[in-house]
Design an enzyme around this catalytic site. Sequence first.
Site, PDB file in Angstrom:
ATOM      1  N   TYR A  32       0.832  -1.203   0.000  1.00 15.47           N
ATOM      2  CA  TYR A  32       0.000   0.000   0.000  1.00 15.47           C
ATOM      3  C   TYR A  32       0.871   1.260   0.000  1.00 15.47           C
ATOM      4  CZ  TYR A  32      -3.294   3.578   1.516  1.00 15.47           C
ATOM      5  OH  TYR A  32      -4.043   4.731   1.597  1.00 15.47           O
ATOM      6  N   LYS A 111      20.858 -22.905 -15.524  1.00 18.47           N
ATOM      7  CA  LYS A 111      20.527 -22.500 -16.897  1.00 18.47           C
ATOM      8  C   LYS A 111      19.025 -22.232 -16.947  1.00 18.47           C
ATOM      9  CE  LYS A 111      21.395 -23.642 -21.721  1.00 18.47           C
ATOM     10  NZ  LYS A 111      20.048 -23.314 -22.216  1.00 18.47           N
ATOM     11  N   CYS A 403       5.433 -35.435 -53.534  1.00 25.81           N
ATOM     12  CA  CYS A 403       5.373 -35.216 -54.983  1.00 25.81           C
ATOM     13  C   CYS A 403       5.186 -36.487 -55.798  1.00 25.81           C
ATOM     14  CB  CYS A 403       6.634 -34.492 -55.455  1.00 25.81           C
ATOM     15  SG  CYS A 403       8.142 -35.480 -55.324  1.00 25.81           S
ATOM     16  N   CYS A 418      13.855 -38.394 -51.334  1.00 24.95           N
ATOM     17  CA  CYS A 418      13.064 -38.162 -52.540  1.00 24.95           C
ATOM     18  C   CYS A 418      13.998 -37.806 -53.691  1.00 24.95           C
ATOM     19  CB  CYS A 418      12.080 -37.021 -52.274  1.00 24.95           C
ATOM     20  SG  CYS A 418      11.336 -36.341 -53.764  1.00 24.95           S
ATOM     21  N   CYS A 423      10.259 -31.384 -55.994  1.00 21.48           N
ATOM     22  CA  CYS A 423       9.491 -31.732 -54.799  1.00 21.48           C
ATOM     23  C   CYS A 423       9.221 -30.470 -53.987  1.00 21.48           C
ATOM     24  CB  CYS A 423      10.249 -32.743 -53.940  1.00 21.48           C
ATOM     25  SG  CYS A 423       9.369 -33.189 -52.427  1.00 21.48           S
TER      26      CYS A 423
END
Length: 659
Positions: A32, A111, A403, A418, A423
């Site tokens: 206060y 940490k 693809c 791939c 792609c």
Amino acid sequence: MTPEERVKELKEKINYHSYRYYVLDNPEISDYEYDMMMKELIKLEEEYPELKTSDSPTQRIGGEPVKEFEPFTHVVVMQSLANAFSEGELRDFDRRVKSVVGDTEYVVELKIDGLSVELIYENGLFVVGSTRGDGFVGENVTANLKTIKSIPLRLKDNLNLIVRGEVFMPRASFEKLNDERELSGESLFANPRNAAAGSLRQLNPKVTAKRDLDIFVFNLQRIEGVEIKTHIESLEFLKEQGFKVSPHLKKCKDIDEVIEDIKYINLIRDKLPFDIDGAVIKVNDIKKREVLGSTVKDPRWAIAFKYPAERQKTKVKGIIVQVGRTGALTPTAILEPVKIAGSVVSRATLHNEDYIRDKDIKIGDTVIIQKAGEVIPEVVEVVKEDRTGDERNFVMPSKCPECGAIAIRLPGEAVTRCTGLNCPAQLRRGIIHFASKDAMDIDGLGPAVISQLLDNHLIHNIADLYYLKYEDLIKLERMGDKSVKNLLNAIEVSKSRDLDRVIFGLGIELIGSKAAFILADHFKTMESLQNATFEELTSIPEVGPKMADSILAFFKEIQNRDIIKRLKAVGVNMVKKETVKLSNIFEGMTFVLTGTLEKYKRDDAKKLIEDRGGKVTGSVSKKTNYVLAGRDPGSKLTKAQELGIKIIDEKEFENMLNQ
């Protein structure tokens, strides 16, 4: 007592009691009484606006919203830390340190799991605060940081210094915030770290002010006029200046004491009122730190120890395959949601086909998952006694799920890749990176345009960008005559980018913009870099074995060398340019840029100044010579006016260039 004297007295009292409450956690007065003093100060500053200063406690309430955060270039690079996950790795770190500087003392700290920031003080006044960003450039979040009551707005002494700290949200505050968000129907934060990061990056500082953020300062980055010999001494000094320093500081005479303290922290970490994700070990002696130096990414005088990850039991509902930027097909487990390490997890990486086979993971299995390094969820074990017989084997697809191209796994490799050159999964992200500001900086080639080019089969790799024609682009949606011409011009201009930008744009794993600059500066040509050996690469102090392996693997790929040939054939620069200082007209001068410049990009204006001997900084101070102001200048203009710094516009700037 005059209003000026009363304002001064109130500021001093409020700052003192804030320090007792928020830093020392040892208040002397009631809430206060504190609130009444603050209320009186606010009233006086409203009646006498000339008495309101930037270091007033009332500034913590939060100012007006900003449109966006300005980028801020760090004076001292904010590096990350290398990680250790075992006692053996800590002893390896100790051996490396000893081999250079002999026996040494260490300091062990907690940490804190939060958001790393930099705080800059000039003449004892808090002037700029920024996020880490990429370590070189962060975001200016000064207004938001001012709302954190444990950050002193004015130091005890009139010092020029830079510190680094970790902004975090205590667990109790996090739970309270999520309760409030749930009641109001807002989405919940996953963990205290996300809540802290989201709160600090609010565009409206008044929102940040309502969040109960805190900070621990853990490193003195730079100081003028004071000699500091050890890390412990620096933190004690910072504490005297009003900072809340990292808790649980333990000075250890050797690595054995370090390991003992790390074990102790592990026992108490669940009892802490905030989250930690490990412990940090630092060389105590500052001179020894300077001798040890740093790599591109991390200092050689410090290391972070990560505790064993938390584990939980859940069920594998299914397995999907995702395609990465390099074309790697990565199986991912879809899990029954489970809370682990403070967040709800519903997916986990399965790495590759061998990983699934070695651990005998089936769809429908009950499994144990953990967060590797407290970040990436992964399946570590199958609970085979829980099997019912309804479990199903997973089969790696023979075609790319993105693809439809054939997916193959070469002999001796763990990864299925791939083979599709177009792609979208890998190509789109690769081209976005290539065209980005820090790489080739192709203005107008954003994600939406790149998607259009791919969808219309106009490009299949980054080299195809330089073969685009007007008649192809004009057919695309939202691409008018002017847009097409501007894009083609931007692509043409990008051919002259310096070698380091080209290297960075290739997207070689572990090679950021700083490492790319070092490589370009060392090898001078793309051809020399392509033909470099492991020994030649690691002879560069900032290049470690992992980076060297990544570079060698990249240039071993025939498709990568072919793309570089095509880039060279079309005129993309493959040679390091020599820096030429055009004149010295700005020698010894410091500039600050603010607002939007009409004729120049900010980086271009910065280069024009630096090429003529000048320096560009991110904040206005008494050392600033000129503020170059564009449209909608920010608080830097006000600060320049207050300090009497000369403000120039673009026309005046051009006149100076033409002298």
